[in-house]
Design a protein around this motif. Structure first.
Motif, PDB file in Angstrom:
ATOM      1  N   PHE A 154      32.497   0.511  -8.447  1.00 11.87           N
ATOM      2  CA  PHE A 154      33.061   0.859  -9.502  1.00 11.87           C
ATOM      3  C   PHE A 154      32.941   2.345  -9.991  1.00 11.87           C
ATOM      4  N   SER A 155      33.685   2.901 -10.681  1.00 12.51           N
ATOM      5  CA  SER A 155      33.511   4.079 -11.380  1.00 12.51           C
ATOM      6  C   SER A 155      34.473   4.460 -12.389  1.00 12.51           C
ATOM      7  N   HIS A 156      33.541   5.170 -13.431  1.00 10.62           N
ATOM      8  CA  HIS A 156      34.027   5.480 -14.558  1.00 10.62           C
ATOM      9  C   HIS A 156      33.805   6.539 -15.405  1.00 10.62           C
ATOM     10  N   GLN A 157      34.387   6.947 -16.556  1.00  5.94           N
ATOM     11  CA  GLN A 157      33.604   8.037 -17.037  1.00  5.94           C
ATOM     12  C   GLN A 157      33.098   7.477 -18.291  1.00  5.94           C
ATOM     13  N   LEU A 158      31.847   7.816 -18.960  1.00  2.00           N
ATOM     14  CA  LEU A 158      31.421   7.231 -19.988  1.00  2.00           C
ATOM     15  C   LEU A 158      32.277   7.125 -21.245  1.00  2.00           C
ATOM     16  N   ASN A 159      32.756   8.350 -21.559  1.00  4.03           N
ATOM     17  CA  ASN A 159      33.541   8.472 -22.795  1.00  4.03           C
ATOM     18  C   ASN A 159      34.804   7.438 -22.663  1.00  4.03           C
ATOM     19  N   GLN A 160      35.466   7.805 -21.593  1.00  7.89           N
ATOM     20  CA  GLN A 160      36.845   6.725 -21.359  1.00  7.89           C
ATOM     21  C   GLN A 160      36.432   5.279 -21.423  1.00  7.89           C
ATOM     22  N   GLY A 161      35.313   5.021 -20.814  1.00  9.65           N
ATOM     23  CA  GLY A 161      34.753   3.512 -20.804  1.00  9.65           C
ATOM     24  C   GLY A 161      34.587   3.167 -21.908  1.00  9.65           C
ATOM     25  N   GLY A 203      14.114  -9.385  -0.625  1.00  2.59           N
ATOM     26  CA  GLY A 203      14.626 -10.160   0.108  1.00  2.59           C
ATOM     27  C   GLY A 203      16.265  -9.733   0.536  1.00  2.59           C
ATOM     28  N   ASN A 204      16.648  -8.425   0.087  1.00  3.00           N
ATOM     29  CA  ASN A 204      18.144  -8.163   0.206  1.00  3.00           C
ATOM     30  C   ASN A 204      18.001  -6.820   1.082  1.00  3.00           C
ATOM     31  N   THR A 205      18.473  -7.055   2.371  1.00  2.16           N
ATOM     32  CA  THR A 205      18.618  -6.226   3.314  1.00  2.16           C
ATOM     33  C   THR A 205      19.680  -5.041   3.308  1.00  2.16           C
ATOM     34  N   PHE A 206      19.471  -3.686   3.365  1.00  2.00           N
ATOM     35  CA  PHE A 206      20.643  -2.796   3.270  1.00  2.00           C
ATOM     36  C   PHE A 206      20.801  -2.180   4.613  1.00  2.00           C
ATOM     37  N   LEU A 207      21.876  -2.409   5.351  1.00  2.00           N
ATOM     38  CA  LEU A 207      22.096  -1.584   6.520  1.00  2.00           C
ATOM     39  C   LEU A 207      22.339  -0.010   6.119  1.00  2.00           C
ATOM     40  N   ARG A 208      22.035   0.837   7.269  1.00  2.00           N
ATOM     41  CA  ARG A 208      22.261   2.027   7.023  1.00  2.00           C
ATOM     42  C   ARG A 208      21.608   2.666   5.942  1.00  2.00           C
ATOM     43  N   TRP A 209      20.554   2.439   5.633  1.00  2.51           N
ATOM     44  CA  TRP A 209      20.006   2.679   4.179  1.00  2.51           C
ATOM     45  C   TRP A 209      19.883   4.297   4.090  1.00  2.51           C
ATOM     46  N   GLY A 210      20.042   4.667   2.844  1.00  4.90           N
ATOM     47  CA  GLY A 210      20.151   6.036   2.566  1.00  4.90           C
ATOM     48  C   GLY A 210      21.759   6.669   2.483  1.00  4.90           C
ATOM     49  N   SER A 211      22.486   5.898   3.142  1.00  6.19           N
ATOM     50  CA  SER A 211      23.966   6.428   3.078  1.00  6.19           C
ATOM     51  C   SER A 211      24.776   5.679   2.159  1.00  6.19           C
ATOM     52  N   SER A 260      26.627  -1.149  -8.388  1.00  8.74           N
ATOM     53  CA  SER A 260      27.460   0.081  -7.133  1.00  8.74           C
ATOM     54  C   SER A 260      26.326   0.358  -6.377  1.00  8.74           C
ATOM     55  N   ARG A 261      26.351   0.036  -5.167  1.00 11.90           N
ATOM     56  CA  ARG A 261      25.221   0.413  -4.367  1.00 11.90           C
ATOM     57  C   ARG A 261      24.910   1.897  -4.419  1.00 11.90           C
ATOM     58  N   VAL A 262      23.804   2.282  -4.710  1.00  9.82           N
ATOM     59  CA  VAL A 262      23.210   3.607  -4.787  1.00  9.82           C
ATOM     60  C   VAL A 262      21.821   3.383  -3.849  1.00  9.82           C
ATOM     61  N   ASP A 263      21.712   3.799  -2.812  1.00  3.19           N
ATOM     62  CA  ASP A 263      20.250   3.696  -2.076  1.00  3.19           C
ATOM     63  C   ASP A 263      19.271   4.513  -2.636  1.00  3.19           C
ATOM     64  N   GLN A 264      18.814   4.197  -3.813  1.00  5.02           N
ATOM     65  CA  GLN A 264      17.605   4.478  -4.488  1.00  5.02           C
ATOM     66  C   GLN A 264      16.787   3.330  -4.891  1.00  5.02           C
ATOM     67  N   GLN A 265      15.823   3.057  -4.747  1.00  7.62           N
ATOM     68  CA  GLN A 265      14.997   1.877  -4.990  1.00  7.62           C
ATOM     69  C   GLN A 265      14.861   1.511  -6.261  1.00  7.62           C
ATOM     70  N   SER A 266      14.688   2.476  -7.172  1.00  5.92           N
ATOM     71  CA  SER A 266      14.308   2.195  -8.607  1.00  5.92           C
ATOM     72  C   SER A 266      15.430   1.451  -9.330  1.00  5.92           C
ATOM     73  N   CYS A 267      16.625   1.592  -8.966  1.00  7.64           N
ATOM     74  CA  CYS A 267      17.879   1.026 -10.056  1.00  7.64           C
ATOM     75  C   CYS A 267      17.688  -0.386  -9.354  1.00  7.64           C
ATOM     76  N   PHE A 268      17.772  -0.695  -8.200  1.00  5.87           N
ATOM     77  CA  PHE A 268      17.673  -2.253  -7.685  1.00  5.87           C
ATOM     78  C   PHE A 268      16.782  -3.041  -8.092  1.00  5.87           C
ATOM     79  N   SER A 326      26.087   2.986   2.137  1.00  5.58           N
ATOM     80  CA  SER A 326      27.094   2.235   2.434  1.00  5.58           C
ATOM     81  C   SER A 326      26.766   1.596   3.974  1.00  5.58           C
ATOM     82  N   SER A 327      26.997   0.351   4.226  1.00 16.66           N
ATOM     83  CA  SER A 327      26.710  -0.314   5.382  1.00 16.66           C
ATOM     84  C   SER A 327      27.727   0.065   6.727  1.00 16.66           C
TER      85      SER A 327
END
Length: 374
Positions: free
Chosen positions: A138-145, A291-299, A115-123, A301-302
């Motif tokens: 995607f989104s979910h709660q851990l316990n429910q998942g 090699g992956n380009t992210f438009l509107r980095w930090g937001s 799930s796109r999160v503009d923080q480099q460590s995860c990617f 969402s492209s």
């Protein structure tokens, strides 16, 4: 917590006249004091949670910390958590370790839904693990998942959740298999500093103390949201709709213009005026990672088009701190610059940016154009 608590554990296991003939675990006096004589680290070469015969105290300390962390996770909303351990690596490296451990059980798998999160460590952790990220929402709660599907593990940083210095992460799971696999993949022994910091924090706070911090954080978040809402209305902006119990985003539409530096300078100007931690997202930047380009980095969402500023009410912040910067007179603190006045001055200063005399505004913390007092 009494300073001698952890020392007594180590000294009860190793007498003063003990002759150490090993080639490790020796430290200068000040360093020994800092680490309460826990110099040997935790685990053994091959398993992060294995007992270390040469360091029984460190082993007890590590096991106790892991048990307390697991209990804390259960008490704050994930009661199905069966095991949790401290990894002496920051979040990104811990995620890479977890991905490699999970991949060893499913060697034919090569993709990670991200799930796109503009923080480099995860990617970067996905790429470093030799896997391929695929953007997905995607989104979910851990316990429910965990009840309806399968969640192998969840990872969180120790610094953001347990008020300790950066450098550690918590890996939790709903079965012990995956958590054990991650621990077994760790190469070599590990530093015990992160576990020691967490143990000291949990023993110092206690369960009631931690619950009190969580309640204060909720109060501070509501106060910050109310204050920023008023600030936004005062300047023709608005709060961006999002379900986030920590961070708040306020639009910066009125700062958009022909000058490229007006948005970027807001963060440094706030910093100079005593407000740190705010982040400005311009929605005009792009970033390429592996090699992956992210438009509107930090937001995240492209498709984002509205620039905004984020402010957070994180764990450990006091409502009084928020009130002080919002100039709330209901608290008996010394008067401070209200956020409204700071923001008004910044808007006024930014209006001069297009003039030749204001060229140095692009340099953080430098203001040379017409003097303006607050």
């Amino acid at each position: 917590m009494n300073d001698t608590t952890l020392k007594s554990i180590a000294k009860s296991l190793v007498p003063e006249n003990y002759l150490a003939l090993a080639n490790d675990a020796r430290a200068e006096h000040l360093v020994r004091r800092k680490h309460y004589n826990f110099s040997h680290g935790i685990g053994r070469s091959g398993n992060l949670t294995d007992a270390q015969p040469k360091a029984a105290g460190s082993t007890i300390m590590s096991n106790l910390t892991n048990s307390l962390v697991c209990d804390l996770i259960r008490s704050v909303g994930i009661p199905n958590c069966t095991k949790a351990i401290i990894i002496p690596l920051a979040t990104g490296m811990t995620m890479m370790l977890a991905l490699r451990a999970i991949h060893s059980k499913r060697p034919t798998s090569c993709y990670v839904l991200w799930s796109r999160v503009d923080q480099q460590s995860c990617f970067k952790s996905i790429s470093a693990a030799g896997l391929t990220p695929i953007s997905s929402y995607f989104s979910h709660q851990l316990n429910q998942g965990a009840r309806t599907g399968r969640i192998d593990a969840f990872i969180q940083s120790t610094d953001k959740n347990l008020l300790v210095p950066v450098g550690g992460a918590i890996v939790g799971g709903f079965t012990t298999d995956t958590v054990d696999a991650i621990a077994q993949l760790y190469p070599g022994r590990a530093s015990g500093t992160q576990s020691l910091d967490v143990l000291m924090t949990l023993l110092s706070l206690g369960k009631k103390g931690y619950e009190s911090l969580m309640q204060e954080q909720k109060e501070a978040h509501k106060m910050l949201l109310d204050g920023l809402t008023h600030l936004a209305q005062t300047h023709g902006e608005h709060i961006l709709p999002c379900r986030n119990p920590i961070s708040i985003a306020m639009s910066l539409v009125s700062f958009q213009g022909n000058s490229s530096g007006r948005l970027e300078m807001i963060g440094s100007m706030l910093q100079k005026r005593g407000v740190s931690g705010c982040r400005v997202v311009t929605t005009t930047e792009s970033k390429t990672i592996d090699g992956n380009t992210f438009l509107r980095w930090g937001s995240h969402s492209s498709n984002a088009s509205v620039p905004y500023l984020t402010a957070s009410a994180a764990l450990g912040i006091k409502p009084q701190e928020i009130a002080q910067h919002l100039n709330d007179t209901s608290y008996n603190h010394r008067p401070s610059l209200s956020a409204i006045k700071v923001f008004s001055v910044i808007k006024k200063l930014s209006s001069y940016h297009t003039s030749a005399a204001a060229t140095n505004y692009e340099r953080p913390g430098v203001v040379t154009a017409r003097p303006c007092t607050m």
